[in-house]
Design an enzyme around this catalytic site. Sequence first.
Site, PDB file in Angstrom:
ATOM      1  N   LYS A 149       0.830  -1.197   0.000  1.00  0.00           N
ATOM      2  CA  LYS A 149       0.000   0.000   0.000  1.00  0.00           C
ATOM      3  C   LYS A 149       0.869   1.254   0.000  1.00  0.00           C
ATOM      4  O   LYS A 149       0.691   2.151  -0.830  1.00  0.00           O
ATOM      5  CB  LYS A 149      -0.922   0.021   1.214  1.00  0.00           C
ATOM      6  CG  LYS A 149      -1.873   1.212   1.238  1.00  0.00           C
ATOM      7  CD  LYS A 149      -2.605   1.354   2.558  1.00  0.00           C
ATOM      8  CE  LYS A 149      -1.739   2.042   3.586  1.00  0.00           C
ATOM      9  NZ  LYS A 149      -2.476   2.405   4.818  1.00  0.00           N
ATOM     10  N   ASP A 193      -6.379   1.090   0.919  1.00  0.00           N
ATOM     11  CA  ASP A 193      -6.448   1.461   2.327  1.00  0.00           C
ATOM     12  C   ASP A 193      -7.822   1.083   2.873  1.00  0.00           C
ATOM     13  O   ASP A 193      -8.612   0.415   2.196  1.00  0.00           O
ATOM     14  CB  ASP A 193      -6.138   2.955   2.515  1.00  0.00           C
ATOM     15  CG  ASP A 193      -7.272   3.861   2.046  1.00  0.00           C
ATOM     16  OD1 ASP A 193      -8.207   3.376   1.376  1.00  0.00           O
ATOM     17  OD2 ASP A 193      -7.218   5.065   2.356  1.00  0.00           O
TER      18      ASP A 193
END
Length: 295
Positions: free
Chosen positions: A161, A179
């Site tokens: 991420k 997220d």
Amino acid sequence: MPAAKKSAAERVAPAKKAAPASAKKAAPAKKAASAKPESHTALVRRARKINRELAEAYPYAHPELDFENPFQLLVATVMSAQTTDLRVNQTTPGLFAKYPTPEDLAAANPEEVEELIRPTGFFRAKTRSIMGLAKALSEDFGGEVPGRLEDLVKLPGVGRKTAFVVLGNAFGRPGITVDTHFGRLVRRWKWTDETDPDKVEKDIGALFPKSDWTQLSHHVIFHGRRICHARKPACGACPIAPLCPAYGEGETDPEKAKKLLKYEKGGFPGQRLKPPQSYLDAGGIPAPPLGGTIG
């Protein structure tokens, strides 16, 4: 315009048959048991239309962490775990003023770094991560942030991420940022049933061309923060209501929904102290510095 939005939203609510007064009201988001499953082609078309609608709603969508170079973005992204981008943006100016380069941060006194980033929470663990990645950048990459996924994920505190945030926004290389907001919205929209971030990334990547990935991430995250909230989505103020299978889970009345809007959509400041000019031109309000107030 509000009336048009309302009628569009109302069209997605299933038709109700006459029922006795004593009968329980059906939840508006529920589909008939016999509804035909959505084909993959139909899913792709709906997903891409949602992204186009979000692009119109948020033409100024951008990463909401303040940064001036890849190193600052990398550190800020690691620090953003378990806190808001706003809190990070209020904290990093002091950190980068004292430690502007990886070499500076790697040689810092850990206790001084901890005190500087204390407002972001978990400051001891975050200090270990950002000092560790600063040391790795200094020793293994000549003080420069690498532009390859396989190199970034080797750095302390950096997962896929974080790596995609840096690649997409500092290097212009496409990536999907899964997220919390992104994951819950794509499941709410039935783009995927997966909960594992890597599997979510794979499923969503298959629905869009690679060139769309970075901006898609911004559009979805912006929408999740501003309108499609986790506990009470503002369905009555949603630009994609006709395309959403979860319409009705939140407030459908346009006036009540409007009161749920956050950040610039509701007239409040955004996450960045120094946002892009396009955001300001669209009416966005910069966040105040740490300890500051809105004028």
